[in-house]
Design a protein around this motif. Sequence first.
Motif, short mmCIF file in Angstrom:
data_model
loop_
_atom_site.label_atom_id
_atom_site.label_comp_id
_atom_site.label_asym_id
_atom_site.label_seq_id
_atom_site.Cartn_x
_atom_site.Cartn_y
_atom_site.Cartn_z
N ILE A 1 69.51 -80.62 54.46
CA ILE A 1 69.80 -81.48 53.32
C ILE A 1 68.89 -82.70 53.39
CG2 ILE A 1 71.58 -82.80 52.10
CD1 ILE A 1 72.30 -79.82 52.44
N LYS A 2 68.18 -82.96 52.31
CA LYS A 2 67.36 -84.16 52.21
C LYS A 2 67.93 -85.00 51.07
CE LYS A 2 64.26 -82.97 55.26
NZ LYS A 2 64.01 -83.73 56.49
N ARG B 1 66.11 -74.21 52.87
CA ARG B 1 66.43 -73.19 53.86
C ARG B 1 66.25 -73.71 55.27
NH1 ARG B 1 62.84 -68.81 52.68
NH2 ARG B 1 61.32 -70.09 53.73
N ASP B 2 65.19 -74.50 55.49
CA ASP B 2 64.89 -75.04 56.81
C ASP B 2 63.90 -76.18 56.65
OD1 ASP B 2 62.43 -73.74 56.32
OD2 ASP B 2 62.98 -72.02 57.53
N SER C 1 63.00 -96.72 47.85
CA SER C 1 63.64 -95.43 48.14
C SER C 1 63.64 -95.22 49.65
CB SER C 1 62.96 -94.28 47.43
OG SER C 1 61.68 -94.03 47.96
N GLU C 2 64.58 -94.42 50.08
CA GLU C 2 64.74 -94.12 51.50
C GLU C 2 65.13 -92.66 51.63
OE1 GLU C 2 67.30 -95.83 55.30
OE2 GLU C 2 67.74 -96.54 53.29
N LEU C 3 64.49 -91.93 52.54
CA LEU C 3 64.77 -90.52 52.75
C LEU C 3 65.71 -90.34 53.93
CD1 LEU C 3 64.22 -87.55 51.99
CD2 LEU C 3 62.29 -87.62 53.59
N TRP C 4 66.82 -89.63 53.69
CA TRP C 4 67.79 -89.29 54.73
C TRP C 4 67.73 -87.79 54.95
CZ3 TRP C 4 72.26 -91.96 51.64
CH2 TRP C 4 72.03 -93.35 51.60
N SER C 5 68.01 -87.34 56.17
CA SER C 5 67.95 -85.92 56.50
C SER C 5 69.20 -85.50 57.26
CB SER C 5 66.71 -85.65 57.35
OG SER C 5 66.56 -84.28 57.58
N PHE C 6 69.79 -84.36 56.84
CA PHE C 6 71.02 -83.85 57.44
C PHE C 6 70.98 -82.33 57.55
CE2 PHE C 6 72.03 -87.69 55.13
CZ PHE C 6 72.90 -88.38 55.94
N VAL C 7 71.83 -81.77 58.41
CA VAL C 7 72.16 -80.36 58.40
C VAL C 7 73.67 -80.28 58.22
CG1 VAL C 7 70.22 -79.55 59.80
CG2 VAL C 7 72.37 -80.15 60.91
N VAL C 8 74.14 -79.21 57.63
CA VAL C 8 75.57 -79.03 57.40
C VAL C 8 76.23 -78.71 58.74
CG1 VAL C 8 77.32 -77.67 56.20
CG2 VAL C 8 75.17 -78.24 55.05
N SER C 9 77.24 -79.49 59.09
CA SER C 9 77.94 -79.30 60.36
C SER C 9 79.38 -78.85 60.19
CB SER C 9 77.92 -80.59 61.17
OG SER C 9 76.61 -80.90 61.56
#
Length: 134
Positions: free
Chosen positions: A8-9, A62-63, A112-120
């Motif tokens: 997730i971005k 996807r990745d 603007s600011e970019l955040w990065s996540f993976v679903v946990s």
Amino acid sequence: MMRFMTVIKINAITVPADGGDELARRFAARAGAVDNQDGFEGFELLRPTDGKLTWLVVTRWRDEASFEAWRTSPAFGQGHRQAGEGPQASGHPGPGHAADAAAEPRPVAVSSELWSFVVSGGSAGTAGQAPPRP
């Protein structure tokens, strides 16, 4: 077998009080521009409802490699064309804070600011499902 995990971005875009409608218009004008990018799973543009000035562009990939391939692509550069801005910063599929060359003479965003996540974790919910039978 390699297992992919959705990345997730989130691009948090701060706009002036009168800039939100223009941001939404620019995204609408480029709707679908990223849909065929390998690994792209979708996005939402979230408008604040609490008086804040930060909009969120939530993208799913996807990745990490899929996101990076898009971020360094010519298509990204075209969608984010602005003097001094390159494909190194943003993480969203629309024009966001970028000006579309002569057609869009000014940036919309203040920052603007970019955040990065993976679903946990999470839940699919029951919206749209028929209630259980007694």
